[in-house]
Design a protein around this motif. Structure first.
Motif, short mmCIF file in Angstrom:
data_model
loop_
_atom_site.label_atom_id
_atom_site.label_comp_id
_atom_site.label_asym_id
_atom_site.label_seq_id
_atom_site.Cartn_x
_atom_site.Cartn_y
_atom_site.Cartn_z
N LYS A 164 11.88 -20.44 -12.68
CA LYS A 164 11.73 -19.17 -13.39
C LYS A 164 12.69 -19.13 -14.54
O LYS A 164 13.88 -19.42 -14.38
CB LYS A 164 12.00 -18.02 -12.41
CG LYS A 164 11.66 -16.65 -12.94
CD LYS A 164 11.50 -15.63 -11.80
CE LYS A 164 12.74 -14.79 -11.60
NZ LYS A 164 12.57 -13.76 -10.57
N PHE A 165 12.21 -18.81 -15.72
CA PHE A 165 13.03 -18.72 -16.92
C PHE A 165 12.92 -17.32 -17.50
O PHE A 165 11.85 -16.72 -17.46
CB PHE A 165 12.52 -19.71 -17.98
CG PHE A 165 12.57 -21.15 -17.55
CD1 PHE A 165 13.65 -21.96 -17.90
CD2 PHE A 165 11.54 -21.71 -16.81
CE1 PHE A 165 13.70 -23.29 -17.50
CE2 PHE A 165 11.58 -23.04 -16.40
CZ PHE A 165 12.66 -23.83 -16.74
N THR A 166 14.03 -16.83 -18.07
CA THR A 166 13.88 -15.63 -18.88
C THR A 166 13.27 -16.08 -20.21
O THR A 166 13.34 -17.26 -20.59
CB THR A 166 15.22 -14.93 -19.16
OG1 THR A 166 16.02 -15.80 -19.98
CG2 THR A 166 15.96 -14.64 -17.86
N ALA A 224 13.80 -19.64 -22.13
CA ALA A 224 12.67 -20.50 -22.48
C ALA A 224 12.70 -20.84 -23.96
O ALA A 224 12.53 -22.00 -24.36
CB ALA A 224 11.34 -19.81 -22.11
N VAL A 225 12.93 -19.82 -24.79
CA VAL A 225 12.93 -20.05 -26.24
C VAL A 225 14.10 -20.97 -26.62
O VAL A 225 13.94 -21.88 -27.43
CB VAL A 225 12.99 -18.71 -27.00
CG1 VAL A 225 13.25 -18.94 -28.49
CG2 VAL A 225 11.69 -17.93 -26.79
N ASP A 240 9.89 -22.27 -27.30
CA ASP A 240 8.62 -21.53 -27.16
C ASP A 240 8.56 -20.94 -25.76
O ASP A 240 9.24 -21.43 -24.85
CB ASP A 240 7.44 -22.50 -27.36
CG ASP A 240 6.13 -21.77 -27.64
OD1 ASP A 240 6.09 -20.52 -27.57
OD2 ASP A 240 5.13 -22.46 -27.91
N ASP A 241 7.74 -19.89 -25.56
CA ASP A 241 7.58 -19.36 -24.21
C ASP A 241 6.43 -20.06 -23.47
O ASP A 241 6.11 -19.73 -22.34
CB ASP A 241 7.41 -17.84 -24.21
CG ASP A 241 6.23 -17.39 -25.05
OD1 ASP A 241 5.67 -18.22 -25.79
OD2 ASP A 241 5.87 -16.21 -24.97
N LYS A 242 5.77 -21.01 -24.15
CA LYS A 242 4.81 -21.90 -23.47
C LYS A 242 5.41 -23.31 -23.56
O LYS A 242 5.69 -23.77 -24.65
CB LYS A 242 3.45 -21.89 -24.18
CG LYS A 242 2.69 -20.59 -24.02
CD LYS A 242 1.35 -20.62 -24.73
CE LYS A 242 1.48 -20.14 -26.17
NZ LYS A 242 1.90 -18.74 -26.30
N PHE A 243 5.61 -23.96 -22.43
CA PHE A 243 6.30 -25.24 -22.47
C PHE A 243 5.80 -26.12 -21.32
O PHE A 243 5.16 -25.65 -20.38
CB PHE A 243 7.82 -25.03 -22.36
CG PHE A 243 8.20 -24.08 -21.25
CD1 PHE A 243 8.38 -24.54 -19.96
CD2 PHE A 243 8.33 -22.71 -21.50
CE1 PHE A 243 8.70 -23.66 -18.93
CE2 PHE A 243 8.66 -21.84 -20.47
CZ PHE A 243 8.84 -22.31 -19.18
N PHE A 302 4.20 -25.94 -13.00
CA PHE A 302 4.16 -24.49 -13.18
C PHE A 302 5.55 -23.97 -13.47
O PHE A 302 6.55 -24.51 -12.98
CB PHE A 302 3.66 -23.81 -11.90
CG PHE A 302 2.20 -24.00 -11.62
CD1 PHE A 302 1.25 -23.16 -12.20
CD2 PHE A 302 1.77 -24.99 -10.73
CE1 PHE A 302 -0.10 -23.31 -11.91
CE2 PHE A 302 0.42 -25.15 -10.44
CZ PHE A 302 -0.51 -24.31 -11.03
N ALA A 303 5.64 -22.86 -14.22
CA ALA A 303 6.92 -22.14 -14.38
C ALA A 303 6.64 -20.69 -14.74
O ALA A 303 5.65 -20.37 -15.39
CB ALA A 303 7.76 -22.80 -15.46
N TRP A 304 7.53 -19.82 -14.27
CA TRP A 304 7.46 -18.40 -14.61
C TRP A 304 8.32 -18.09 -15.83
O TRP A 304 9.39 -18.68 -15.98
CB TRP A 304 7.97 -17.53 -13.45
CG TRP A 304 7.05 -17.47 -12.28
CD1 TRP A 304 7.22 -18.04 -11.06
CD2 TRP A 304 5.81 -16.75 -12.22
NE1 TRP A 304 6.15 -17.74 -10.24
CE2 TRP A 304 5.27 -16.95 -10.93
CE3 TRP A 304 5.08 -15.97 -13.13
CZ2 TRP A 304 4.04 -16.40 -10.52
CZ3 TRP A 304 3.87 -15.43 -12.74
CH2 TRP A 304 3.36 -15.64 -11.45
N VAL A 305 7.87 -17.16 -16.63
CA VAL A 305 8.70 -16.60 -17.69
C VAL A 305 8.74 -15.09 -17.50
O VAL A 305 7.69 -14.46 -17.30
CB VAL A 305 8.16 -16.94 -19.09
CG1 VAL A 305 9.13 -16.46 -20.17
CG2 VAL A 305 7.92 -18.44 -19.22
N VAL A 306 9.97 -14.52 -17.50
CA VAL A 306 10.15 -13.07 -17.30
C VAL A 306 11.10 -12.53 -18.36
O VAL A 306 11.57 -13.28 -19.22
CB VAL A 306 10.69 -12.75 -15.88
CG1 VAL A 306 9.69 -13.18 -14.81
CG2 VAL A 306 12.04 -13.43 -15.67
#
Lengths: 424, 424
Positions: free
Chosen positions: A235-237, A241-242, A247-250, A266-270
């Motif tokens: 999980k990334f904030t 991620a940026v 980018d928030d898609k990686f 898979f990964a989460w972005v919050v």
């Protein structure tokens, strides 16, 4: 004589006399025969039915086939797509595409059972409805009973699912058709797509992430036979991620891992910002205007709205964003303020969102959810080059249904009944 | 203090101090408490939770409720329907309607599992498509990418499902949204409805009837807890039905049996005439133009077409037609002849049905199927007075979505982009 007989499950070799010689490629037949072991030297270990053959008895030709416009034995990716789509009913005979239809059925069937077992109800929401502010262009449908007025096809069931939470449904889902009149891209089909939409009451972000993670894990491992790079999903904030990936898609796979078509990362972005700035320096929602701001950032709404973080959550897989959702605003005053910050006038707020603000006056449980495109997720999981490879009858890039030649002109009487004219 | 607390599963009684006195009807709360047996004299045997009560600990008010526009505890049938539909999100809190949503979910969920277990694949067919000749008025969608041209919303997936048989899918189903711009009737909702559509290859009428009968029997007995008057379902020819009941829709229950809301009387009707005469003495299909004539009646097509019987099959239940289907024509020459008898010119045949006639040239298995309206069947099974009682957000009789105030005017820029004008 030897002939390959194909049905939905695959091929089997038929052995028989000259009657088989009358058959042409793709003829449809009924056959009575005896399944026998093949002689050892003729066993074909590449074919699931390679150890047997069928000795033909009675053969009946049910339907003759003319020469096909293309072969249907290869993966078809070398054939011009417009031709494949025009004869889609033949293209779908291709083992790769038949397998994709089957996998799609299995995926959707699995998701439904899984959610049913966890107390979710599937509820159908309208297709003939009102424009919703998802940010894309709407398809409009002229009304005959209300001349001069138009339905819009839904870009998502967003507001209906929130109204179902007000109604006390508690756990809702829908495999829903969504419509966006946007120019097609590689990861987006033109016109319509299918979305798993789910929403629950008395929840928090941790529950939604955990539920989604369990669903995707079971789906890709059990139904699609894939491997997952990291469990639980990292999980990334948004900021992390940026900073880390730009980018928030990686894509978390390294070069070597990307060679393995069965490996999914898979990964989460919050902690997304609630707003982003457009080119004209106006604010627009990062997700949509119903996403809840984080409580501790509420004071920033007035002072510095671009710094407000939200309860949005996105799931990325192998470099693609495949799911997104949020906790929703349920306080009518906060919702009203967000609409104001987004630049809506009081009249627009009342006209476009009055029903939702009013609904929240009668008691609304805290709620949130997530949605993902079935077509997009399946294309990513299977490594298909386009969403159209997992759709039965997609529109082409010009918005045409190649098989049936739509859109097409309407006759004058129809247009008159609908109270519209075509502009010259 | 005593308070009734409601969630999706029902009511439970809460006992506590004055904090409960602050609560207003329909407030949304979070409660911690202890479930206890009620004193014997306070047991309420009418309530599933009547033997217990919850001793309230911490009570948190999550959302305050203003006065509702109507009560939500009765069956609601005495309240004006337009008001109920405007506040549908409150109307659905009514136990009767919440139970209908749940039963609908269970029904659809059961059907899907049942068909999945028998090898049927659910395949989604397009909503943005071409006009189909089901006989009702189409909804049209102006195309932006092809100015002056229109998509039609499907009245049924009829032609797509036949193309899926040409594609070799063998066993297809879909819980499909269908659209008809027809004036509403008691047994028809305006605008859109949902249909179970199923089709299979290499089949005959006996198999389709047997499959459907097994599905309906399991569904109404196991899922809906109803009784069936006669098993196996009695079967009448169209002629017998008209002779015996004066109609092809009939009710096999006697006066006394009609008092039992849990008793369902199913019957099959077969051997329909292929054509019926309109008021202007033209021929139109009794079912639709793809229904196969009986082989032995083929010679009558030229001599006396009204005498030709077809492979149509209808299912009636308690006086309502709830399902219908047929074996389909697969011989392009017979299909072409039917279109001619129906008065289509060669140009019309090519334009409207050319894709289907061409598809049949490449090998087509014999196929047939059946379809039924989910809304209508469930309303009949539950004895509801209207289909709208089993739909979450139905359009009203004037074609308006009361909750969201659609249809509504479109703005000038949208209409320009779609290349249409509204007539004055």
């Amino acid at each position: 004589m030897f002939v390959d007989l194909r049905d939905r499950s695959g091929l089997v070799q038929i052995v028989g006399d000259q009657k088989l010689g009358e058959l042409r490629t793709e003829d449809v037949i009924a056959l009575e025969g005896t399944v026998k072991a093949r002689p050892a030297k003729l066993v074909n270990s590449k074919l699931p039915t390679g150890e047997v053959e069928v000795e033909a008895g009675k053969v009946t030709i049910l339907s003759r086939a003319a020469d096909l416009p293309f072969e249907v034995t290869s993966d078809g990716l070398q054939i011009k797509e417009d031709l494949r789509l025009k004869y889609r009913y033949l293209d779908l005979r291709r083992p790769r595409l038949a397998a994709n239809l089957k996998k799609r059925h299995q995926m959707v069937s699995f998701i439904r059972r899984w959610l049913d077992e966890r107390g979710f109800w599937e509820v159908e929401t309208p297709i003939l409805t009102k424009a919703t502010p998802e940010g894309a262009r709407d398809f409009l449908v002229p009304s005959r009973l209300q001349p001069g007025q138009f339905y819009a096809l839904p870009q998502s069931p967003q507001q209906y699912k929130q109204l179902l939470m007000v109604a006390g449904v508690e756990k809702y889902f829908q495999i829903a058709r969504c419509f966006r009149d946007e120019d097609p891209r590689a990861d987006r089909a033109y016109g319509e797509f299918t979305q798993l939409d789910l929403e629950l009451s008395f929840t928090d972000q941790a529950e939604i992430l955990s539920l989604t993670e369990q669903l995707f894990t079971s789906l890709v491992e059990q139904v699609l036979g894939k491997k997952i790079l990291q469990k639980p999903f990292p999980k990334f904030t948004y900021q992390e991620a940026v900073k880390q990936f730009g980018d928030d898609k990686f894509d978390l796979r390294d070069q070597k891992q990307r060679q393995d078509p069965d490996l999914l990362a898979f990964a989460w972005v919050v902690d997304f910002p609630l707003f982003e700035k457009t080119e004209t320096r106006q604010l627009r929602p990062s997700h949509h205007p119903f996403t809840a701001p984080k409580d501790e950032d509420l004071p920033l709404l007035d002072q510095d709205p671009v710094k407000v973080r939200s309860w949005q959550h996105d799931l990325v897989c192998n470099g693609h964003e495949i799911a997104g959702g949020s906790l929703r605003i349920t306080d009518p005053q906060v919702q009203h303020k967000i609409f104001e910050i987004l630049g809506h006038t009081q009249q627009e707020i009342q006209q476009k969102f009055g029903h939702l603000l009013e609904a929240f006056r009668y008691g609304v449980p805290p709620h949130g959810g997530i949605a993902f495109g079935i077509d997009r997720a399946l294309a990513v999981f299977l490594g298909e080059p386009s969403l159209r490879e997992v759709m039965a009858f997609p529109l082409n890039a010009s918005g045409q249904t190649a098989v049936m030649d739509a859109p097409s002109p309407a006759d004058a009487a129809q247009l008159k009944e609908l109270a519209i004219n075509v502009r010259k």
